[in-house]
Structure formats: C-alpha cells, structure tokens
Motif scaffolding. Structure first.
Motif, PDB file in Angstrom:
ATOM      1  N   TYR A   1     -10.335  12.570 -23.832  1.00 56.51           N
ATOM      2  CA  TYR A   1      -9.757  12.982 -25.109  1.00 56.51           C
ATOM      3  C   TYR A   1      -8.564  13.923 -24.881  1.00 56.51           C
ATOM      4  CZ  TYR A   1      -9.111  15.182 -29.618  1.00 56.51           C
ATOM      5  OH  TYR A   1      -8.548  15.655 -30.772  1.00 56.51           O
ATOM      6  N   GLU A   2      -8.744  14.933 -24.030  1.00 56.34           N
ATOM      7  CA  GLU A   2      -7.658  15.894 -23.801  1.00 56.34           C
ATOM      8  C   GLU A   2      -6.462  15.241 -23.128  1.00 56.34           C
ATOM      9  OE1 GLU A   2      -8.057  20.022 -22.640  1.00 56.34           O
ATOM     10  OE2 GLU A   2     -10.236  19.783 -22.798  1.00 56.34           O
ATOM     11  N   ILE A   3      -6.714  14.370 -22.151  1.00 56.57           N
ATOM     12  CA  ILE A   3      -5.628  13.672 -21.457  1.00 56.57           C
ATOM     13  C   ILE A   3      -4.849  12.812 -22.456  1.00 56.57           C
ATOM     14  CG2 ILE A   3      -5.136  11.808 -19.797  1.00 56.57           C
ATOM     15  CD1 ILE A   3      -5.704  14.477 -18.417  1.00 56.57           C
ATOM     16  N   ASP A   4      -5.566  12.130 -23.333  1.00 52.96           N
ATOM     17  CA  ASP A   4      -4.926  11.229 -24.298  1.00 52.96           C
ATOM     18  C   ASP A   4      -4.033  11.987 -25.275  1.00 52.96           C
ATOM     19  OD1 ASP A   4      -4.512   8.565 -24.954  1.00 52.96           O
ATOM     20  OD2 ASP A   4      -5.972   8.636 -26.593  1.00 52.96           O
TER      21      ASP A   4
ATOM     22  N   LYS B   1       6.125  12.233 -20.305  1.00 53.14           N
ATOM     23  CA  LYS B   1       6.326  13.142 -19.165  1.00 53.14           C
ATOM     24  C   LYS B   1       5.760  12.538 -17.880  1.00 53.14           C
ATOM     25  CE  LYS B   1       6.839  17.441 -21.628  1.00 53.14           C
ATOM     26  NZ  LYS B   1       8.264  17.555 -21.402  1.00 53.14           N
ATOM     27  N   ASN B   2       6.143  13.130 -16.761  1.00 55.09           N
ATOM     28  CA  ASN B   2       5.654  12.724 -15.446  1.00 55.09           C
ATOM     29  C   ASN B   2       4.597  13.737 -15.011  1.00 55.09           C
ATOM     30  OD1 ASN B   2       7.692  10.695 -15.378  1.00 55.09           O
ATOM     31  ND2 ASN B   2       9.155  12.263 -14.765  1.00 55.09           N
ATOM     32  N   TYR B   3       3.441  13.246 -14.589  1.00 57.05           N
ATOM     33  CA  TYR B   3       2.317  14.118 -14.260  1.00 57.05           C
ATOM     34  C   TYR B   3       2.052  14.144 -12.768  1.00 57.05           C
ATOM     35  CZ  TYR B   3       1.657  14.561 -19.186  1.00 57.05           C
ATOM     36  OH  TYR B   3       1.869  14.868 -20.506  1.00 57.05           O
ATOM     37  N   TYR B   4       1.978  15.362 -12.239  1.00 56.46           N
ATOM     38  CA  TYR B   4       1.694  15.603 -10.830  1.00 56.46           C
ATOM     39  C   TYR B   4       0.279  16.161 -10.776  1.00 56.46           C
ATOM     40  CZ  TYR B   4       6.598  14.679 -10.244  1.00 56.46           C
ATOM     41  OH  TYR B   4       7.814  14.047 -10.247  1.00 56.46           O
TER      42      TYR B   4
ATOM     43  N   TYR C   1      -3.550  17.014  -9.167  1.00 54.62           N
ATOM     44  CA  TYR C   1      -4.240  17.391  -7.939  1.00 54.62           C
ATOM     45  C   TYR C   1      -5.653  17.891  -8.232  1.00 54.62           C
ATOM     46  CZ  TYR C   1      -3.571  22.399  -8.864  1.00 54.62           C
ATOM     47  OH  TYR C   1      -3.620  23.656  -9.402  1.00 54.62           O
ATOM     48  N   CYS C   2      -6.467  17.846  -7.167  1.00 52.21           N
ATOM     49  CA  CYS C   2      -7.828  18.416  -7.200  1.00 52.21           C
ATOM     50  C   CYS C   2      -8.018  19.134  -5.871  1.00 52.21           C
ATOM     51  CB  CYS C   2      -8.874  17.329  -7.449  1.00 52.21           C
ATOM     52  SG  CYS C   2      -8.956  16.091  -6.135  1.00 52.21           S
ATOM     53  N   LYS C   3      -9.231  19.189  -5.377  1.00 53.08           N
ATOM     54  CA  LYS C   3      -9.464  19.897  -4.112  1.00 53.08           C
ATOM     55  C   LYS C   3      -8.979  19.086  -2.912  1.00 53.08           C
ATOM     56  CE  LYS C   3     -12.829  22.516  -1.500  1.00 53.08           C
ATOM     57  NZ  LYS C   3     -14.177  23.086  -1.467  1.00 53.08           N
ATOM     58  N   SER C   4      -9.309  17.779  -2.882  1.00 57.44           N
ATOM     59  CA  SER C   4      -8.952  16.982  -1.703  1.00 57.44           C
ATOM     60  C   SER C   4      -8.258  15.660  -2.005  1.00 57.44           C
ATOM     61  CB  SER C   4     -10.200  16.720  -0.865  1.00 57.44           C
ATOM     62  OG  SER C   4     -11.127  15.969  -1.617  1.00 57.44           O
ATOM     63  N   GLY C   5      -8.092  15.315  -3.284  1.00 56.83           N
ATOM     64  CA  GLY C   5      -7.365  14.098  -3.638  1.00 56.83           C
ATOM     65  C   GLY C   5      -8.199  12.994  -4.250  1.00 56.83           C
ATOM     66  N   GLY C   6      -9.537  13.123  -4.222  1.00 62.34           N
ATOM     67  CA  GLY C   6     -10.406  12.075  -4.777  1.00 62.34           C
ATOM     68  C   GLY C   6     -10.449  12.063  -6.294  1.00 62.34           C
ATOM     69  N   ARG C   7     -10.769  13.210  -6.886  1.00 60.95           N
ATOM     70  CA  ARG C   7     -10.843  13.284  -8.348  1.00 60.95           C
ATOM     71  C   ARG C   7      -9.474  13.081  -8.986  1.00 60.95           C
ATOM     72  NH1 ARG C   7     -13.654  18.956  -8.806  1.00 60.95           N
ATOM     73  NH2 ARG C   7     -12.836  19.048  -6.705  1.00 60.95           N
ATOM     74  N   SER C   8      -8.419  13.580  -8.320  1.00 67.68           N
ATOM     75  CA  SER C   8      -7.083  13.403  -8.893  1.00 67.68           C
ATOM     76  C   SER C   8      -6.661  11.933  -8.845  1.00 67.68           C
ATOM     77  CB  SER C   8      -6.054  14.311  -8.209  1.00 67.68           C
ATOM     78  OG  SER C   8      -6.119  14.208  -6.805  1.00 67.68           O
ATOM     79  N   ALA C   9      -7.112  11.193  -7.836  1.00 71.45           N
ATOM     80  CA  ALA C   9      -6.835   9.747  -7.793  1.00 71.45           C
ATOM     81  C   ALA C   9      -7.524   9.069  -8.973  1.00 71.45           C
ATOM     82  CB  ALA C   9      -7.306   9.154  -6.469  1.00 71.45           C
ATOM     83  N   GLN C  10      -8.784   9.481  -9.252  1.00 74.00           N
ATOM     84  CA  GLN C  10      -9.505   8.934 -10.421  1.00 74.00           C
ATOM     85  C   GLN C  10      -8.767   9.292 -11.711  1.00 74.00           C
ATOM     86  OE1 GLN C  10     -13.330  10.908  -9.837  1.00 74.00           O
ATOM     87  NE2 GLN C  10     -14.305   8.910  -9.635  1.00 74.00           N
ATOM     88  N   ALA C  11      -8.303  10.529 -11.798  1.00 70.40           N
ATOM     89  CA  ALA C  11      -7.595  10.983 -12.999  1.00 70.40           C
ATOM     90  C   ALA C  11      -6.322  10.160 -13.213  1.00 70.40           C
ATOM     91  CB  ALA C  11      -7.252  12.469 -12.893  1.00 70.40           C
ATOM     92  N   CYS C  12      -5.591   9.878 -12.141  1.00 71.64           N
ATOM     93  CA  CYS C  12      -4.376   9.061 -12.252  1.00 71.64           C
ATOM     94  C   CYS C  12      -4.707   7.654 -12.752  1.00 71.64           C
ATOM     95  CB  CYS C  12      -3.651   8.991 -10.910  1.00 71.64           C
ATOM     96  SG  CYS C  12      -2.831  10.528 -10.445  1.00 71.64           S
TER      97      CYS C  12
ATOM     98  N   ILE D   1      -7.284   6.805 -14.634  1.00 67.86           N
ATOM     99  CA  ILE D   1      -7.610   6.942 -16.061  1.00 67.86           C
ATOM    100  C   ILE D   1      -6.332   7.083 -16.878  1.00 67.86           C
ATOM    101  CG2 ILE D   1      -8.649   8.503 -17.778  1.00 67.86           C
ATOM    102  CD1 ILE D   1     -10.810   9.133 -15.565  1.00 67.86           C
ATOM    103  N   MET D   2      -5.413   7.904 -16.389  1.00 65.22           N
ATOM    104  CA  MET D   2      -4.152   8.111 -17.106  1.00 65.22           C
ATOM    105  C   MET D   2      -3.362   6.802 -17.224  1.00 65.22           C
ATOM    106  SD  MET D   2      -3.143  11.849 -15.584  1.00 65.22           S
ATOM    107  CE  MET D   2      -1.810  12.242 -16.731  1.00 65.22           C
ATOM    108  N   ASN D   3      -3.346   6.020 -16.150  1.00 64.15           N
ATOM    109  CA  ASN D   3      -2.652   4.729 -16.199  1.00 64.15           C
ATOM    110  C   ASN D   3      -3.271   3.825 -17.260  1.00 64.15           C
ATOM    111  OD1 ASN D   3      -0.844   5.460 -14.174  1.00 64.15           O
ATOM    112  ND2 ASN D   3      -2.125   4.635 -12.549  1.00 64.15           N
ATOM    113  N   GLN D   4      -4.609   3.832 -17.349  1.00 60.99           N
ATOM    114  CA  GLN D   4      -5.300   3.019 -18.359  1.00 60.99           C
ATOM    115  C   GLN D   4      -4.977   3.487 -19.773  1.00 60.99           C
ATOM    116  OE1 GLN D   4      -9.413   3.336 -17.213  1.00 60.99           O
ATOM    117  NE2 GLN D   4      -9.204   1.874 -15.534  1.00 60.99           N
ATOM    118  N   LEU D   5      -4.708   4.783 -19.919  1.00 62.87           N
ATOM    119  CA  LEU D   5      -4.391   5.336 -21.238  1.00 62.87           C
ATOM    120  C   LEU D   5      -2.912   5.189 -21.611  1.00 62.87           C
ATOM    121  CD1 LEU D   5      -6.529   8.607 -21.081  1.00 62.87           C
ATOM    122  CD2 LEU D   5      -6.992   6.584 -22.474  1.00 62.87           C
ATOM    123  N   GLY D   6      -2.128   4.609 -20.712  1.00 63.94           N
ATOM    124  CA  GLY D   6      -0.728   4.343 -21.030  1.00 63.94           C
ATOM    125  C   GLY D   6       0.280   5.295 -20.418  1.00 63.94           C
TER     126      GLY D   6
END
Length: 104
Positions: free
Chosen positions: A50-53, A59-62, A64-75, A77-82
C-alpha cells in the motif's frame, strides 16, 4: 535491476529525480541509514505494498536492505506495481562504503 555499489552510487549521483528507499526493519534502521533515505519496511506485507503504491511512479528508486535480498524482492514488487526504475543495491548496507546517518 541489480547494480553494484559503484554503479548504484554513480547513477544516483547523476540522478535529480531519485528517491533512496530503505526496506529494512525499524530495528535495522536504528543502527544507521543511508542519508535522505525513505524507510518502508518490506515485512509489513500488505502495508508495504500500500505505501509503495502511494509513491510517485515517475521517480527513480534506489532500493537497499541489509544484504540485497529483500531489496531485490522490493524492486520486483515495485515493477509489478508499475514502477519503471527500481535499482537494487547488491550487497546492501552491510557492504556500503558511503556515509551512514542516524535518525533522531
């Protein structure tokens, strides 16, 4: 898109339409955050989506998380949201060489 720290920081430094997004937990953020980052915890599930949407998709989003796993998932999800431009920091903040600040 996965980017090395060098490519991530170079791209970010030349981008005047950027948002740094931290998707770690609050406890992790309390240990330090990349300056000017927006914090949205990926573990909030539907709340995260909800918050990401609500963010500006032009804008361009950079991301990150602790090691790159969760941020890859977040990217993903963001791609799926447009979102067209979501860049994952490979290695995350644990390998970050740049400045880190602490929230008040």
């Amino acid at each position: 898109m996965d980017l090395s720290q060098k490519d991530w920081t170079e791209k970010l430094s030349k981008d005047n339409n950027s948002v740094i997004l931290d998707v770690r937990t609050q406890e992790e953020v309390d240990e330090g955050i990349i300056p000017n980052a927006v914090h949205i915890d990926i573990y909030r599930g539907q709340g995260f989506i909800y918050e990401i949407d609500q963010l500006d998709k032009t804008k361009n989003y950079y991301v990150y998380c602790k090691s790159g796993g969760r941020s890859a998932q977040a990217c993903a999800i963001m791609n799926q949201l447009g979102f067209e431009n979501a860049y994952n920091l490979v290695g995350g903040i644990s390998q970050w060489q740049g400045k880190v600040t602490f929230k008040e």
